[in-house]
Motif scaffolding. Structure first.
Motif, PDB file in Angstrom:
ATOM      1  N   ARG A  18       0.871  -1.581  -0.758  1.00 44.33           N
ATOM      2  CA  ARG A  18      -0.759  -0.013  -0.020  1.00 44.33           C
ATOM      3  C   ARG A  18       0.724   1.206   0.276  1.00 44.33           C
ATOM      4  NH1 ARG A  18      -4.051  -1.148   4.401  1.00 44.33           N
ATOM      5  NH2 ARG A  18      -4.663  -3.232   4.257  1.00 44.33           N
ATOM      6  N   GLU A  19       0.266   2.111  -0.075  1.00 41.98           N
ATOM      7  CA  GLU A  19       1.155   3.477  -0.313  1.00 41.98           C
ATOM      8  C   GLU A  19       0.585   4.383   0.933  1.00 41.98           C
ATOM      9  OE1 GLU A  19       0.674   6.302  -3.787  1.00 41.98           O
ATOM     10  OE2 GLU A  19       1.283   5.006  -5.206  1.00 41.98           O
ATOM     11  N   ALA A  20       1.646   4.703   1.953  1.00 40.69           N
ATOM     12  CA  ALA A  20       1.758   5.471   2.357  1.00 40.69           C
ATOM     13  C   ALA A  20       2.536   7.219   2.930  1.00 40.69           C
ATOM     14  CB  ALA A  20       1.959   4.802   4.244  1.00 40.69           C
ATOM     15  N   GLU A  21       2.082   7.648   2.880  1.00 40.73           N
ATOM     16  CA  GLU A  21       2.381   9.467   3.082  1.00 40.73           C
ATOM     17  C   GLU A  21       3.246   9.893   4.004  1.00 40.73           C
ATOM     18  OE1 GLU A  21      -0.536  11.139   0.589  1.00 40.73           O
ATOM     19  OE2 GLU A  21       0.329  10.746  -0.715  1.00 40.73           O
ATOM     20  N   GLY A  22       4.484   9.857   3.793  1.00 41.42           N
ATOM     21  CA  GLY A  22       5.001  10.618   4.954  1.00 41.42           C
ATOM     22  C   GLY A  22       6.058  12.091   5.683  1.00 41.42           C
ATOM     23  N   CYS A  23       5.583  12.377   6.444  1.00 42.75           N
ATOM     24  CA  CYS A  23       6.124  13.709   6.940  1.00 42.75           C
ATOM     25  C   CYS A  23       7.417  13.611   7.991  1.00 42.75           C
ATOM     26  CB  CYS A  23       4.987  14.568   7.188  1.00 42.75           C
ATOM     27  SG  CYS A  23       5.609  16.269   7.112  1.00 42.75           S
ATOM     28  N   GLU A  24       8.923  14.009   7.023  1.00 38.25           N
ATOM     29  CA  GLU A  24       9.821  13.772   8.403  1.00 38.25           C
ATOM     30  C   GLU A  24       9.838  15.207   8.905  1.00 38.25           C
ATOM     31  OE1 GLU A  24      13.353  13.528   5.990  1.00 38.25           O
ATOM     32  OE2 GLU A  24      11.852  10.900   4.881  1.00 38.25           O
ATOM     33  N   THR A  25       9.018  16.653   8.239  1.00 37.34           N
ATOM     34  CA  THR A  25       9.512  17.130   9.362  1.00 37.34           C
ATOM     35  C   THR A  25       8.384  17.433  11.023  1.00 37.34           C
ATOM     36  OG1 THR A  25       9.654  19.073   7.274  1.00 37.34           O
ATOM     37  CG2 THR A  25       8.802  20.135   9.140  1.00 37.34           C
ATOM     38  N   CYS A  26       7.327  16.504  10.475  1.00 35.41           N
ATOM     39  CA  CYS A  26       6.262  16.450  11.641  1.00 35.41           C
ATOM     40  C   CYS A  26       6.525  15.213  12.161  1.00 35.41           C
ATOM     41  CB  CYS A  26       5.660  17.661  11.990  1.00 35.41           C
ATOM     42  SG  CYS A  26       4.391  16.959  10.054  1.00 35.41           S
ATOM     43  N   GLY A  27       6.732  14.229  11.479  1.00 37.63           N
ATOM     44  CA  GLY A  27       5.945  12.659  11.530  1.00 37.63           C
ATOM     45  C   GLY A  27       4.866  11.818  11.520  1.00 37.63           C
ATOM     46  N   TYR A  28       4.244  13.421  10.560  1.00 44.57           N
ATOM     47  CA  TYR A  28       2.943  12.844  10.021  1.00 44.57           C
ATOM     48  C   TYR A  28       2.982  11.589   9.273  1.00 44.57           C
ATOM     49  CZ  TYR A  28      -1.402  12.949   7.415  1.00 44.57           C
ATOM     50  OH  TYR A  28      -2.678  12.592   6.265  1.00 44.57           O
ATOM     51  N   VAL A  29       1.848  10.633   9.631  1.00 39.73           N
ATOM     52  CA  VAL A  29       2.130   9.590   8.255  1.00 39.73           C
ATOM     53  C   VAL A  29       0.355   9.076   7.755  1.00 39.73           C
ATOM     54  CG1 VAL A  29       2.584   7.710   8.754  1.00 39.73           C
ATOM     55  CG2 VAL A  29       3.687   7.730   9.818  1.00 39.73           C
ATOM     56  N   GLY A  30       0.646   9.555   6.683  1.00 39.68           N
ATOM     57  CA  GLY A  30      -0.836   8.925   6.340  1.00 39.68           C
ATOM     58  C   GLY A  30      -0.817   7.783   5.383  1.00 39.68           C
ATOM     59  N   VAL A  31      -2.269   6.828   5.515  1.00 34.74           N
ATOM     60  CA  VAL A  31      -2.384   5.947   4.404  1.00 34.74           C
ATOM     61  C   VAL A  31      -3.134   6.472   3.925  1.00 34.74           C
ATOM     62  CG1 VAL A  31      -2.014   3.374   4.644  1.00 34.74           C
ATOM     63  CG2 VAL A  31      -1.826   4.743   6.454  1.00 34.74           C
ATOM     64  N   ALA A  32      -3.006   5.371   2.506  1.00 36.56           N
ATOM     65  CA  ALA A  32      -3.914   5.742   1.463  1.00 36.56           C
ATOM     66  C   ALA A  32      -4.326   4.543   1.108  1.00 36.56           C
ATOM     67  CB  ALA A  32      -3.705   6.081   0.047  1.00 36.56           C
TER      68      ALA A  32
END
Ligand SMILES: [Zn+2]
Length: 55
Positions: A18-32
């Motif tokens: 699956r694709e996951a989108e993550g932000c290295e700046t604040c640690g946000y992780v979103g899963v599509a």
């Protein structure tokens, strides 16, 4: 696509097919999640993402 938390750049990862989108700046992780209705445990994704980045 920008991070909904800090408007930084999101990196797209592929985890378990699956694709996951993550932000290295604040640690946000979103899963599509597209066609599976399993609930997503954010902690598990965070752990998976951490492992993925170390490899
Ligand atoms: Zn962010």
């Amino acid at each position: 696509m920008d991070c909904p938390r800090c408007s930084g750049s999101l990196e797209t990862y592929e985890l378990f097919g699956r694709e996951a989108e993550g932000c290295e700046t604040c640690g946000y992780v979103g899963v599509a999640v597209s066609h599976e209705s399993e609930p997503v445990e954010l902690e598990s994704w965070q752990e998976a993402l951490d492992r993925f980045k170390k490899e």
